[in-house]
Scaffold this motif. Structure first.
Motif, mmCIF file in Angstrom:
data_model
loop_
_atom_site.group_PDB
_atom_site.id
_atom_site.type_symbol
_atom_site.label_atom_id
_atom_site.label_comp_id
_atom_site.label_asym_id
_atom_site.label_seq_id
_atom_site.Cartn_x
_atom_site.Cartn_y
_atom_site.Cartn_z
ATOM 1 N N UNK A 42 0.820 -1.209 0.000
ATOM 2 C CA UNK A 42 0.000 0.000 0.000
ATOM 3 C C UNK A 42 0.855 1.261 0.000
ATOM 4 N N UNK A 43 1.937 1.248 0.770
ATOM 5 C CA UNK A 43 2.833 2.411 0.830
ATOM 6 C C UNK A 43 3.551 2.593 -0.509
ATOM 7 N N UNK A 44 4.018 1.489 -1.070
ATOM 8 C CA UNK A 44 4.696 1.555 -2.372
ATOM 9 C C UNK A 44 3.738 2.045 -3.457
ATOM 10 N N UNK A 45 2.503 1.568 -3.428
ATOM 11 C CA UNK A 45 1.521 2.017 -4.408
ATOM 12 C C UNK A 45 1.307 3.517 -4.351
ATOM 13 N N UNK A 46 1.255 4.063 -3.154
ATOM 14 C CA UNK A 46 1.116 5.510 -3.012
ATOM 15 C C UNK A 46 2.309 6.252 -3.582
ATOM 16 N N UNK A 47 3.512 5.725 -3.331
ATOM 17 C CA UNK A 47 4.723 6.362 -3.860
ATOM 18 C C UNK A 47 4.749 6.305 -5.383
ATOM 19 N N UNK A 48 4.337 5.182 -5.953
ATOM 20 C CA UNK A 48 4.306 5.043 -7.413
ATOM 21 C C UNK A 48 3.314 6.019 -8.030
#
Length: 201
Positions: A42-48
């Motif tokens: 979820x955190x990586x998705x937000x960064x992407x």
């Protein structure tokens, strides 16, 4: 909009290289992830999503004027990541895209180091975003003493062109089934063309 032939050929060569070495593409579903990896997803998705919004906006050209002569809209996109990032990309990047590819960091490293491949160091054919989670906390960082749970580092960054990129590391804590941000940008770097300012000036 399709990629120019030279860029499409470069992306095709990368896909062929990966297909010859992997048993299956990275698992891009979130159904079988452990709670820790799902939080990281979820955190990586937000960064992407933040990165994609940045590169599609005017500020990317203001911060990196080289993009006027080397527009990313004409180049392939590479997302180099880990299992959490591959799962995050599931709803963001089409698996069979003819403009973008999701690769695991080890696969990307193998491509860059293989003597017979075009790693594209001048970013003529591609631009990239990377994201990975690890537990390599630098001894020089000021971190909580005896933290509850585990400390994790989220390393992310991008390269849009030669000397047009940024990398950063964020410190997170995993405890009681949740990720909590301890310090954002605990370590970072900016690469910029002479005479321009990067994201952090």
């Amino acid at each position: 909009m399709t990629l120019p032939d030279a860029h499409a050929e470069w992306l095709s060569d990368l896909k062929t290289f990966l297909e010859a070495r992997r048993e299956a593409p990275p698992d891009r579903g979130a159904t079988s992830l452990r709670p820790l990896v799902d939080e990281q997803r979820q955190i990586t998705g937000g960064a992407l999503l933040q990165f994609l919004e940045f590169v599609q906006g005017e500020s990317s050209f203001e911060l990196f004027p080289v993009l006027e002569d080397q527009p990313i809209s004409e180049r392939a996109f590479v997302f180099a990541t880990d299992r959490a990032g591959a799962a995050a990309a599931h709803d963001i990047i089409e698996r069979d895209s003819d403009r973008a590819i999701v690769v695991l960091r080890d696969e990307w490293k193998a491509w860059l180091e293989a003597p017979s491949t075009d790693s594209d160091p001048e970013f003529d054919h591609h631009y990239e975003f990377w994201s990975a989670w690890h537990r390599n906390v630098e001894p020089t960082w000021e971190v909580p003493e005896d933290p509850e749970g585990e400390l994790w580092v989220h390393e992310e960054g991008f390269a849009l062109a030669d000397r047009a990129g940024r990398g950063t590391q964020h410190l997170w804590q995993w405890h009681d089934g949740e990720m909590t941000l301890v310090e954002q940008d605990i370590d970072e770097w900016v690469s910029k063309t002479k005479g321009t300012s990067g994201p952090r000036g």
